[in-house]
Design a protein around this motif. Sequence first.
Motif, short mmCIF file in Angstrom:
data_model
loop_
_atom_site.label_atom_id
_atom_site.label_comp_id
_atom_site.label_asym_id
_atom_site.label_seq_id
_atom_site.Cartn_x
_atom_site.Cartn_y
_atom_site.Cartn_z
N GLY A 16 80.29 -56.17 -147.80
CA GLY A 16 80.40 -55.24 -146.69
C GLY A 16 80.35 -55.90 -145.32
N THR A 17 79.85 -57.14 -145.25
CA THR A 17 79.74 -57.76 -143.93
C THR A 17 81.10 -58.15 -143.37
N GLY A 18 82.05 -58.50 -144.25
CA GLY A 18 83.39 -58.83 -143.78
C GLY A 18 84.04 -57.65 -143.10
N VAL A 19 83.90 -56.48 -143.70
CA VAL A 19 84.44 -55.26 -143.11
C VAL A 19 83.78 -55.00 -141.77
N ARG A 20 82.46 -55.10 -141.74
CA ARG A 20 81.73 -54.83 -140.50
C ARG A 20 82.13 -55.81 -139.40
N PHE A 21 82.26 -57.09 -139.75
CA PHE A 21 82.64 -58.09 -138.75
C PHE A 21 84.02 -57.79 -138.19
N ALA A 22 84.99 -57.52 -139.07
CA ALA A 22 86.35 -57.23 -138.60
C ALA A 22 86.37 -55.95 -137.77
N TYR A 23 85.66 -54.94 -138.25
CA TYR A 23 85.61 -53.66 -137.53
C TYR A 23 85.00 -53.83 -136.14
N GLU A 24 83.85 -54.46 -136.07
CA GLU A 24 83.15 -54.58 -134.79
C GLU A 24 83.92 -55.47 -133.82
N THR A 25 84.53 -56.54 -134.32
CA THR A 25 85.31 -57.43 -133.45
C THR A 25 86.52 -56.70 -132.88
N LEU A 26 87.27 -56.03 -133.75
CA LEU A 26 88.46 -55.31 -133.28
C LEU A 26 88.09 -54.14 -132.38
N ARG A 27 87.02 -53.43 -132.73
CA ARG A 27 86.57 -52.31 -131.89
C ARG A 27 86.24 -52.79 -130.48
N ASP A 28 85.49 -53.89 -130.39
CA ASP A 28 85.12 -54.39 -129.07
C ASP A 28 86.35 -54.84 -128.29
N GLU A 29 87.30 -55.45 -128.97
CA GLU A 29 88.51 -55.92 -128.28
C GLU A 29 89.38 -54.75 -127.83
N GLU A 48 94.09 -63.89 -141.64
CA GLU A 48 94.09 -65.33 -141.34
C GLU A 48 93.13 -65.64 -140.21
N ARG A 49 93.16 -64.83 -139.20
CA ARG A 49 92.30 -65.06 -138.04
C ARG A 49 90.82 -65.01 -138.41
N PHE A 50 90.45 -64.02 -139.24
CA PHE A 50 89.04 -63.83 -139.59
C PHE A 50 88.61 -64.65 -140.80
N GLY A 51 89.56 -65.29 -141.47
CA GLY A 51 89.22 -66.08 -142.63
C GLY A 51 88.75 -65.24 -143.79
N MET A 52 89.46 -64.15 -144.06
CA MET A 52 89.08 -63.24 -145.14
C MET A 52 90.34 -62.67 -145.76
N SER A 53 90.18 -61.97 -146.87
CA SER A 53 91.32 -61.34 -147.51
C SER A 53 91.75 -60.12 -146.71
N ARG A 54 92.88 -59.53 -147.12
CA ARG A 54 93.39 -58.37 -146.39
C ARG A 54 92.57 -57.11 -146.66
N PRO A 56 89.20 -56.29 -146.67
CA PRO A 56 88.25 -55.87 -145.63
C PRO A 56 88.91 -55.56 -144.30
N VAL A 57 90.00 -56.25 -144.00
CA VAL A 57 90.73 -55.94 -142.77
C VAL A 57 91.31 -54.54 -142.85
N ARG A 58 91.88 -54.22 -144.01
CA ARG A 58 92.47 -52.88 -144.18
C ARG A 58 91.39 -51.80 -144.05
N GLU A 59 90.23 -52.05 -144.64
CA GLU A 59 89.14 -51.08 -144.55
C GLU A 59 88.65 -50.94 -143.11
N ALA A 60 88.60 -52.07 -142.38
CA ALA A 60 88.20 -52.02 -140.97
C ALA A 60 89.19 -51.19 -140.16
N LEU A 61 90.48 -51.33 -140.45
CA LEU A 61 91.49 -50.55 -139.74
C LEU A 61 91.37 -49.07 -140.06
N ILE A 62 91.01 -48.74 -141.30
CA ILE A 62 90.80 -47.34 -141.66
C ILE A 62 89.64 -46.76 -140.86
N ARG A 63 88.56 -47.54 -140.72
CA ARG A 63 87.41 -47.08 -139.92
C ARG A 63 87.80 -46.90 -138.46
N LEU A 64 88.60 -47.81 -137.95
CA LEU A 64 89.05 -47.71 -136.56
C LEU A 64 89.95 -46.50 -136.35
#
Length: 243
Positions: A16-29, A48-54, A56-64
């Motif tokens: 869950g931390t990967g999702v949170r990191f991507a979510y919080e970083t993108l939200r702040d930006e 690629e930027r966050f060094g993780m699979s797609r 958690p990024v997809r889940e972060a975008l859903i939260r956003l």
Amino acid sequence: MRGRIPDDAEPRRTKGTGVRFAYETLRDEILSLALEPGALLDETSLAERFGMSRSPVREALIRLAGDDLVVTLANRSTIVAPIDIRSFPRYVEALDIAQRMNTRLAAELRTEADLKAIAGRQKDFEAAVKTGRHLLMSGANKDFHMAIARAGGNPYLAAFYERLLDQGRRMLHLHFDYLERGHGGYLLTGEHAEMLEAIRRRDVERADALAHAHTRQFRDSFVDFMRETYLTDVPLGAPGRPG
């Protein structure tokens, strides 16, 4: 450009931390406008930027998307949500109602513990203003107003108010920028102090009037900023009754 990091090379993270990191970083930006409205958010590039699979990024975008900060288009691409300038009068009308109702309730129902919490958030906002960091300032501004909402004791009004405050944070950053360039200074600090004092005195009518004036000040500065910087022919004034 370096190749995509394979899933098995992804750094170990607690679930869950990967999702949170991507979510919080993108939200702040997004909130700070480092990612501009309309900017394309590509899952592969972000992974690629966050060094993780797609995933958690997809889940972060859903939260956003749930926060109304990103939009998925018909072609399934995702972009940073545009700031809908034409809907601003309706937005600020709703904000005015929510702000006044929560502040009135706080003045009527606040406890000593509530006053302490509101005063603490006011000090936090003043400290944030001194840093000049708009993201920190908008977060502290939200915290101040939500402390007032919690003092009002109505979770439904507070939740509605919180969503409006979140939706307005990017516009608030533009508002800060406008004031910072010599158009009145950071008047919010003085307005916050007056609102706190009215709540302390249980002066419901004064608290209501200050909350209304607070919304007007934001509205007027934002409208002036947009007309000066971008627009000349878009009707941005307050709807309906005069401010």
